[in-house]
Design an enzyme around this catalytic site. Structure first.
Site, PDB file in Angstrom:
ATOM      1  N   ALA A   1      70.075  11.980 -45.736  1.00 50.35           N
ATOM      2  CA  ALA A   1      69.981  12.192 -44.293  1.00 50.35           C
ATOM      3  C   ALA A   1      69.557  13.635 -44.060  1.00 50.35           C
ATOM      4  O   ALA A   1      69.978  14.537 -44.789  1.00 50.35           O
ATOM      5  CB  ALA A   1      71.306  11.907 -43.604  1.00 50.35           C
ATOM      6  N   ARG A   2      68.747  13.847 -43.027  1.00 48.95           N
ATOM      7  CA  ARG A   2      68.242  15.188 -42.744  1.00 48.95           C
ATOM      8  C   ARG A   2      68.774  15.754 -41.438  1.00 48.95           C
ATOM      9  O   ARG A   2      68.594  16.923 -41.146  1.00 48.95           O
ATOM     10  CB  ARG A   2      66.711  15.162 -42.723  1.00 48.95           C
ATOM     11  CG  ARG A   2      66.109  14.684 -44.037  1.00 48.95           C
ATOM     12  CD  ARG A   2      64.601  14.662 -44.006  1.00 48.95           C
ATOM     13  NE  ARG A   2      64.030  16.002 -43.915  1.00 48.95           N
ATOM     14  CZ  ARG A   2      62.728  16.254 -43.950  1.00 48.95           C
ATOM     15  NH1 ARG A   2      61.866  15.240 -44.062  1.00 48.95           N
ATOM     16  NH2 ARG A   2      62.286  17.495 -43.860  1.00 48.95           N
TER      17      ARG A   2
ATOM     18  N   GLN B   1      71.933   7.418 -63.287  1.00 49.47           N
ATOM     19  CA  GLN B   1      71.309   7.430 -61.973  1.00 49.47           C
ATOM     20  C   GLN B   1      69.852   6.980 -62.118  1.00 49.47           C
ATOM     21  O   GLN B   1      68.996   7.762 -62.520  1.00 49.47           O
ATOM     22  CB  GLN B   1      71.385   8.827 -61.343  1.00 49.47           C
ATOM     23  CG  GLN B   1      70.879   8.833 -59.914  1.00 49.47           C
ATOM     24  CD  GLN B   1      71.036  10.169 -59.218  1.00 49.47           C
ATOM     25  OE1 GLN B   1      70.162  10.561 -58.433  1.00 49.47           O
ATOM     26  NE2 GLN B   1      72.124  10.876 -59.489  1.00 49.47           N
TER      27      GLN B   1
ATOM     28  N   LYS C   1      62.302   3.068 -39.687  1.00 49.82           N
ATOM     29  CA  LYS C   1      61.793   4.164 -38.859  1.00 49.82           C
ATOM     30  C   LYS C   1      60.363   4.552 -39.230  1.00 49.82           C
ATOM     31  O   LYS C   1      59.696   5.251 -38.478  1.00 49.82           O
ATOM     32  CB  LYS C   1      62.690   5.402 -39.017  1.00 49.82           C
ATOM     33  CG  LYS C   1      64.155   5.164 -38.679  1.00 49.82           C
ATOM     34  CD  LYS C   1      64.361   4.910 -37.207  1.00 49.82           C
ATOM     35  CE  LYS C   1      65.848   4.805 -36.879  1.00 49.82           C
ATOM     36  NZ  LYS C   1      66.058   4.533 -35.432  1.00 49.82           N
TER      37      LYS C   1
ATOM     38  N   TYR D   1      66.259  20.735 -56.515  1.00 45.56           N
ATOM     39  CA  TYR D   1      65.967  20.379 -55.129  1.00 45.56           C
ATOM     40  C   TYR D   1      65.849  21.645 -54.278  1.00 45.56           C
ATOM     41  O   TYR D   1      66.828  22.354 -54.053  1.00 45.56           O
ATOM     42  CB  TYR D   1      67.055  19.491 -54.544  1.00 45.56           C
ATOM     43  CG  TYR D   1      67.198  18.125 -55.182  1.00 45.56           C
ATOM     44  CD1 TYR D   1      66.191  17.574 -55.961  1.00 45.56           C
ATOM     45  CD2 TYR D   1      68.348  17.375 -54.984  1.00 45.56           C
ATOM     46  CE1 TYR D   1      66.340  16.321 -56.540  1.00 45.56           C
ATOM     47  CE2 TYR D   1      68.502  16.120 -55.553  1.00 45.56           C
ATOM     48  CZ  TYR D   1      67.500  15.591 -56.327  1.00 45.56           C
ATOM     49  OH  TYR D   1      67.652  14.357 -56.894  1.00 45.56           O
TER      50      TYR D   1
ATOM     51  N   ARG E   1      55.863  12.620 -50.535  1.00 43.97           N
ATOM     52  CA  ARG E   1      55.629  11.183 -50.428  1.00 43.97           C
ATOM     53  C   ARG E   1      54.186  10.854 -50.052  1.00 43.97           C
ATOM     54  O   ARG E   1      53.666   9.793 -50.440  1.00 43.97           O
ATOM     55  CB  ARG E   1      56.582  10.581 -49.385  1.00 43.97           C
ATOM     56  CG  ARG E   1      58.050  10.683 -49.773  1.00 43.97           C
ATOM     57  CD  ARG E   1      58.967  10.263 -48.637  1.00 43.97           C
ATOM     58  NE  ARG E   1      58.889  11.184 -47.502  1.00 43.97           N
ATOM     59  CZ  ARG E   1      59.563  11.020 -46.362  1.00 43.97           C
ATOM     60  NH1 ARG E   1      60.348   9.954 -46.212  1.00 43.97           N
ATOM     61  NH2 ARG E   1      59.447  11.906 -45.390  1.00 43.97           N
TER      62      ARG E   1
END
Length: 320
Positions: free
Chosen positions: A286-287, A178, A217, A61, A232
């Protein structure tokens, strides 16, 4: 928050964990666009303040950056959460990502993650992808050895099939799986979740809100305005037509259900994932601070059987 035992481990985790994929930032193949580290650190600390007791990241990541940000966020934190990370993806100086499960590579990855995370031991070390498939056994045996050596406390897998879990488990128990699991990605219900439940493998689901799509959102305009380095936009079929229209309609259904209980669409989506008896926890990203406050209610909210059926009827009438 109530805690749940993760598989065969001594880890008792909250139903929601902090997902650190997006805070890796942009500039790599599966980035989410530019990201301010200060916002990421604030979001992680807010998660801890809300009672979340585990963080899930991966070496790849942000090509190591997510792990570094997690380390910075935990400086001086008295109630340290568990830190989970992953191996099996490596990169070169040009940022090209490769797939490696050979013993030497996994050992090198583990040492690099320990350095970036600034920890002496990783709480849960996961094989990110079973690729190359022919090296799964070697990779898994190496991870078991790292556990024996005290480099990692527990070992798990990610994105594995039943066959791959069966092959790996011959060498030693799998603590956790996962998988991707959400209202619009339900394929793991057929055999993977039943297998995990039968074999007492903990399940921590990733992308329970379909990478932000089910939060309430996301709009058609926001999708169109996504930066080019947000994976995305081009690589996630659920953000493209014809599925985008169906998925945004699903969000309206989740809003309708959530409004009866004072819950957001994202909380309904996460609660739907947590309802499955095989699922131990869900990874929620969350960002920036404030986002998790709109989602944390999913940890103690249960959909009624009628509401679960209501969602299922919508999905039957609007297949992907």
């Amino acid at each position: 928050m109530l805690k749940r035992k993760l598989g065969n481990s001594d880890l008792h985790v909250t139903p929601i964990g902090f997902g650190a994929w997006a805070i890796g930032g942009g500039g790599w193949a599966f980035g989410w666009g530019s990201q301010e580290d200060a916002d990421s650190i604030a979001a992680i600390r807010e998660a801890i303040d809300l009672g979340i007791n585990w963080i899930d990241t991966a070496a790849v990541y942000g090509l190591g950056h997510s792990e570094e940000v997690v380390a910075k966020a935990l400086v001086g934190v008295s109630q340290r959460p568990y830190v989970f990370t992953k191996c099996g993806r490596v990169w070169d100086e040009k940022g090209q990502i490769g797939k490696r499960l050979r013993a030497a590579s996994i050992r090198a990855e583990c040492e690099a993650s320990l350095r970036r995370l600034k920890v002496d031991v990783i709480d849960l070390y996961q094989m990110h992808w079973p690729e190359p498939d022919e090296d799964v056994e070697e990779g898994w045996q190496t991870m078991l050895k790292l556990k024996e050596e005290g480099k990692v406390r527990w070992v798990g897998v990610s994105n594995f099939s039943v066959d791959q879990m069966t092959r790996a488990s011959k060498f030693g128990p799998i603590t956790s799986l996962q998988p991707p699991y959400s209202l619009i990605r339900t394929e793991v219900e057929d055999s993977i979740l039943p297998y995990s439940l039968k074999h007492k493998i903990g399940v921590i689901a990733y992308s329970p809100m379909a990478s932000g799509l089910l939060t309430g959102k996301m709009t058609r305009e926001r999708v169109a305005a996504m930066p080019t380095d947000d994976w995305r936009k081009e690589k996630n079929r659920n953000y493209q037509e014809p599925l985008l229209t169906r998925n945004l309609a699903l969000v309206e259904k989740l809003k309708e259900i959530g409004s009866r209980h004072g819950k957001s669409p994202g909380e309904v989506a996460v609660a739907w994932v947590l309802r499955h008896t095989a699922v131990t926890g869900a990874i929620v990203g969350a960002r920036k601070p404030g986002q998790l406050k709109e989602l944390i209610g999913a940890s103690e909210y249960s959909l009624t059987p009628e509401e679960v059926n209501e969602i299922q009827e919508f999905l039957k009438a609007n297949p992907g």
